[in-house]
Design a protein around this motif. Structure first.
Motif: not given
Ligand SMILES: Cc1cc2nc3c(=O)[nH]c(=O)nc-3n(C[C@H](O)[C@H](O)[C@H](O)COP(=O)(O)OP(=O)(O)OC[C@H]3O[C@@H](n4cnc5c(N)ncnc54)[C@H](O)[C@@H]3O)c2cc1C
Length: 506
Positions: A153-165, A206-218
């Protein structure tokens, strides 16, 4: 502050097997596994049929498993990846057995099943609930490692990416009340599939493609998103809100598909009959349903031994019997449903994505194994092989991140709005009507327009888990459409009506 050394998003076979290897390779590192639901909310838990591996090299061979995989993938597999996975398969199966998975045996030999597209009996299974057994064993093994922490029950809503790299540094996580960052040196994306992009799917909610979408976003590269596999046989019922899968292994056992006229129609489409690959069977069923104006076709088991069926497929038998269907007297109504995403986040042969420190394994990844169409029972295998390889890669090359992680205060989650559900339903309808088993160029263009209009009306910057899921479904849907429009011919599970005659496909 760094919260863990390795963050694993997803607790299916890909996430848990990766965590286990990492825990054993790095006794001094903390591995945190997050799951947005409970452990049983995963595709892994639902897997019925089993896992493909060449365990008997007298009756079977690596070459034949490779050939079957390449044939299903219809020219889009990466042959080197196929060979690597097939050759690694037996070791991964022995490892599963070592961890405690009890595959079925007959006369002290592994009982191997045959499924659509396989030329040999090579599917290891635990009756018809292989995924549940594998998952339970992996969860128990993870719990026994002191350096793994599991959080349901811990939902990842975004991946974090470094600003510089171009580097992933962790994830923004919601525990229902708050959203807060979790930083790590490496992040493994093991978020599974995206069946919920369609109205009828064998996948859990739960199969809403979260990982694919979040990865695309970064900025991670996606690959082969057009290739969605439809399983030919989920049970058709009047309500059908959670379609139940009737495994391919049931056709391997001898069940025959029939249309409303009672005809064994598959031989009109393929010499392998009911055991042709899933893309061919799904399209054939689609045409039969359309021609006969029926909501389903039928799976006939009446000629088979009922007791043997019950012994081999206890879960399916129980489910069907509970609905009052007597398999020795009547046929089972079935129809196709969205089942497996062959595409996803592009990785190399060690699960590395195009974003540094971000790995991917399992159904969210596109490794090159499946090409245009996944061969049955190759997906649990793919997850096991790539999660092991990704952990091995880290063992050889783990370097702590130089990123300074800033402490951010938790943010309150916002309430759900009924409109999110309405948008989700509308997307699922559009995808089913225009971007399903049979697509047309015009339908794809129309779907693209509609999805883009929905993207524009989604509220920005709201911290709500349901909204994030809708955003992810919309993003995945858009990627499927865009990649479909880029395809120039029909291939594997991908089918555009206008290309039909050119390609002489079904
Ligand atoms: C009904 C059915 C039967 C199948 N039968 C077979 C079979 O017999 N053989 C075979 O090889 N394959 C089969 N498959 C396919 C196979 O089960 C999957 O491809 C495989 O289990 C995928 O494993 P995974 O670890 O990548 O994803 P999953 O097992 O789906 O796990 C994904 C995990 O990610 C978590 N997650 C997702 N998003 C987030 C988020 N935002 N934050 C936190 N956590 C998140 C989920 O909660 C879940 O724990 C079947 C699939 C289905 C649906």
């Amino acid at each position: 502050m760094r919260n863990c050394d390795i963050l694993v998003i997803g607790s299916g076979v890909a996430g848990l097997s990766f965590a286990l290897h990492c825990a054993d390779f790095f006794k001094d590192k903390k591995i945190l596994v997050l799951s947005k639901g409970r452990f049983e909310d995963s595709n892994t838990f639902c897997a019925q049929g089993g896992i493909a591996a060449v365990m008997d090299r007298i009756k079977d061979s690596y070459e034949q498993h490779i050939e079957d995989t390449l044939r299903a993938g219809d020219g889009l597999c990466n042959p080197e990846i196929v060979e690597m996975v097939v050759r690694d398969a037996p070791v991964r199966m022995l490892e599963l057995m070592d961890w405690g998975v009890e595959f079925d045996f007959e006369n002290s030999e592994l009982e191997l099943a045959k499924e659509g597209g396989h030329s040999k009996h090579r599917i290891l299974h635990c009756k018809d609930h292989t995924g549940t057994n594998v998952l339970n064993v992996l969860v128990e093994q993870c719990k026994s490692r002191s350096n793994i922490e599991l959080r349901e029950n811990h939902h990842v809503i975004e991946l974090l990416k470094s600003d510089e790299k171009n580097e992933c540094i962790g994830a923004l996580v919601s525990d229902e009340l708050h959203a807060y960052p979790i930083y790590a040196d490496y992040v493994m994306l093991a978020t599974g599939g995206a069946g919920q992009v369609y109205a009828c799917t064998s996948n859990p909610e739960v199969a809403t493609g979260d990982g694919i979408a979040m990865a695309k976003k970064i900025g991670a590269h996606l690959h082969n998103m057009a290739f969605v596999q439809f399983h030919p046989t989920v049970l058709h019922t009047a309500q059908n809100n959670k379609p139940f899968l009737i495994s391919e292994a049931v056709r391997g056992f001898g069940a025959i598909l029939r249309n409303a006229a009672g005809e064994d129609f598959m031989y009109r489409y393929d010499p392998r009959g009911s055991l042709a690959t899933r893309d061919i069977v799904s399209r054939a069923i689609f045409y039969e349903m359309k021609n006969e104006q029926t909501p389903n076709v039928w799976l006939d088991l009446r000629h088979l031994d009922k007791n043997e069926f019950e012994r081999k497929f206890p879960s399916i038998y129980a489910h069907i019997s509970n609905l009052g269907i007597e398999v020795d007297k009547e046929m089972i109504p079935v129809k196709p449903a969205a089942h497996y995403f062959c595409g996803g986040v592009q990785t190399d042969s060690y699960g590395q994505t195009s974003v540094s420190r971000l790995l991917a394994s399992g159904e969210c990844a596109a490794t090159g194994l499946h090409g245009a169409n996944r061969l049955a029972s190759n997906s649990l295998l793919e997850a096991l092989v790539f999660s092991h390889r990704a952990a091995k890669l880290l063992r050889q090359s783990f370097v702590a991140s130089e990123q300074s992680f800033s402490d951010i205060s938790p943010v309150m989650m916002e309430p759900c709005d009924v409109r999110y559900k309405e948008i989700m339903t509308r997307v699922q309808e559009i995808m089913t009507e225009q971007v399903g088993i049979i697509r047309t160029k015009n339908g794809l263009e129309k779907a693209k327009d509609s999805i883009e209009r929905m993207m524009a009306i989604l509220p920005a910057n709201k911290m709500n888990v349901e909204l994030k899921e809708v955003e992810n479904v919309v993003t995945v849907a858009h990627s499927v459409i865009e990649n479909s429009l880029q395809q120039e011919k029909n291939c594997g599970g991908f089918f555009i009506k206008e290309y039909e005659l050119e390609n002489n496909h079904l």
